[in-house]
Design a protein around this motif. Sequence first.
Motif, mmCIF file in Angstrom:
data_model
loop_
_atom_site.group_PDB
_atom_site.id
_atom_site.type_symbol
_atom_site.label_atom_id
_atom_site.label_comp_id
_atom_site.label_asym_id
_atom_site.label_seq_id
_atom_site.Cartn_x
_atom_site.Cartn_y
_atom_site.Cartn_z
ATOM 1 N N LEU A 291 54.353 -36.346 -22.531
ATOM 2 C CA LEU A 291 53.496 -36.905 -23.519
ATOM 3 C C LEU A 291 53.424 -36.254 -25.052
ATOM 4 O O LEU A 291 53.541 -37.022 -26.042
ATOM 5 C CB LEU A 291 52.255 -37.610 -23.016
ATOM 6 N N ALA A 292 53.160 -35.109 -24.964
ATOM 7 C CA ALA A 292 53.011 -34.259 -26.057
ATOM 8 C C ALA A 292 54.306 -34.206 -26.717
ATOM 9 O O ALA A 292 54.592 -34.218 -28.166
ATOM 10 C CB ALA A 292 52.404 -32.719 -25.536
ATOM 11 N N GLU A 293 55.207 -34.196 -26.163
ATOM 12 C CA GLU A 293 56.690 -34.231 -26.713
ATOM 13 C C GLU A 293 57.105 -35.411 -27.357
ATOM 14 O O GLU A 293 57.678 -35.528 -28.514
ATOM 15 C CB GLU A 293 57.886 -33.757 -25.792
ATOM 16 N N PHE A 294 56.457 -36.572 -26.966
ATOM 17 C CA PHE A 294 56.696 -37.875 -27.499
ATOM 18 C C PHE A 294 56.021 -37.777 -28.773
ATOM 19 O O PHE A 294 56.378 -38.461 -29.834
ATOM 20 C CB PHE A 294 56.138 -38.972 -26.417
ATOM 21 N N LEU A 295 54.784 -37.329 -28.868
ATOM 22 C CA LEU A 295 53.932 -37.248 -29.902
ATOM 23 C C LEU A 295 54.306 -36.260 -30.908
ATOM 24 O O LEU A 295 53.730 -36.284 -32.030
ATOM 25 C CB LEU A 295 52.547 -37.157 -29.379
ATOM 26 N N GLU A 296 55.279 -35.648 -30.943
ATOM 27 C CA GLU A 296 55.765 -34.652 -31.678
ATOM 28 C C GLU A 296 56.128 -35.236 -32.970
ATOM 29 O O GLU A 296 55.944 -35.081 -34.367
ATOM 30 C CB GLU A 296 56.887 -33.618 -31.169
ATOM 31 N N LEU A 297 57.290 -36.337 -32.783
ATOM 32 C CA LEU A 297 58.000 -36.994 -33.973
ATOM 33 C C LEU A 297 57.590 -38.583 -34.018
ATOM 34 O O LEU A 297 57.545 -39.027 -35.186
ATOM 35 C CB LEU A 297 59.378 -36.752 -34.060
ATOM 36 N N ALA A 298 57.216 -39.266 -33.000
ATOM 37 C CA ALA A 298 57.203 -40.615 -33.154
ATOM 38 C C ALA A 298 55.967 -40.693 -33.629
ATOM 39 O O ALA A 298 54.878 -40.442 -33.353
ATOM 40 C CB ALA A 298 57.028 -40.960 -31.608
ATOM 41 N N PRO A 299 55.867 -41.805 -34.820
ATOM 42 C CA PRO A 299 54.683 -42.388 -35.493
ATOM 43 C C PRO A 299 53.824 -42.838 -34.520
ATOM 44 O O PRO A 299 54.044 -43.491 -33.746
ATOM 45 C CB PRO A 299 55.390 -43.102 -36.529
#
Length: 361
Positions: A291-299
């Motif tokens: 989830l942290a990786e999803f939140l890296e770039l996705a607005p």
Amino acid sequence: MPPLVDHHCHGVLRSDPGDALFASFLTESDAPAAPGTSFFDTQLGFAVRRWCPPLLGLEAHCPPERYLARRREVGAREANRLLLSASGITAFLVDTGLPGDLTSPAELAELSGATAREIVRLELLAETIAAEATPDPDQFLVALADAVGAAARTAAGFKSVAGYRHGLDLAPEPPGPAELRAATAAWLAAGAGRLTDPVLLRHLLWSAAATGLPLQLHTGFGDPDLRLHRCDPLLLTDFIRAVRPTGCRLVLLHGYPYHRGAGYLAQVYPHVYADVGLSLSHTGARAGAVLAEFLELAPFGKLLFSTDAYGLAELYVVGARLYQDALDRLLNGWTASGSWSAEDAGRVARLVSAENAERLY
């Protein structure tokens, strides 16, 4: 934590699955576990044992045999009701394109006390029409257009599994009339079985885009029917650019292990959204890292919660709890370090959990 809108999921089995069938839903494999092993010995299997037994009156982490015996004692309908109602999900958008004795959206709503709407799977829609129509390509294409239009009047959106049927490396433009008619005629003449023709798959995508409803696209991992390297969402880049003028919003489902690419696409293209479903369930205790990786770039306004639960009500519980636990740990850490304010953390949690889906659909 805020309430949840599960924007991509499936029905659950109406009857008791039995031990072997139950375990088969804990993997994307289409084969039995290796001799002497069980699919309960996976991140998803451990998560089921962590979160579900207490909802049926057992201690967390109890042995699989004990949990399954208790589930049979409770009965399929009551187990489904208890598990679904405890998931915290207030709305379901249900892809009805999978086979089996599965609950309908209305039944899912009744069992859970939530609301439910349908997501129409394009490939199944085309195959159903072909099975009922004459083998005339022109008549089929008219019937298909009518069916897509009719579905758009009631459905929340459409879904394509072109990644399974061919791969996402499709030509980006809509097929021309002669190309489309020739491909349709060949498919119908061959018996109109499982739709894998790339020309027809492209036509389905563009037909859905023309309705203005959101279009969900399977990306990333799944069962062995797909070729994973052909399901990288970055392969959709040219289609994403080409379809933008239609106003269609694209939702990139799952993504793993290409979820960072999905986050990038959601950042740079205004009509692209990304989804955390399935990825978190199967990564279990590692869901926070994913989830942290999803939140890296996705607005933060373009990332959506889902479970992709299928067959077992347990998968709704696990998908919801792993997501909530992972998000809570991340946000608490970022607020404790001073990186985020508590107000912003709460707002992002509401966006991803429900508000983005409510706005999109």
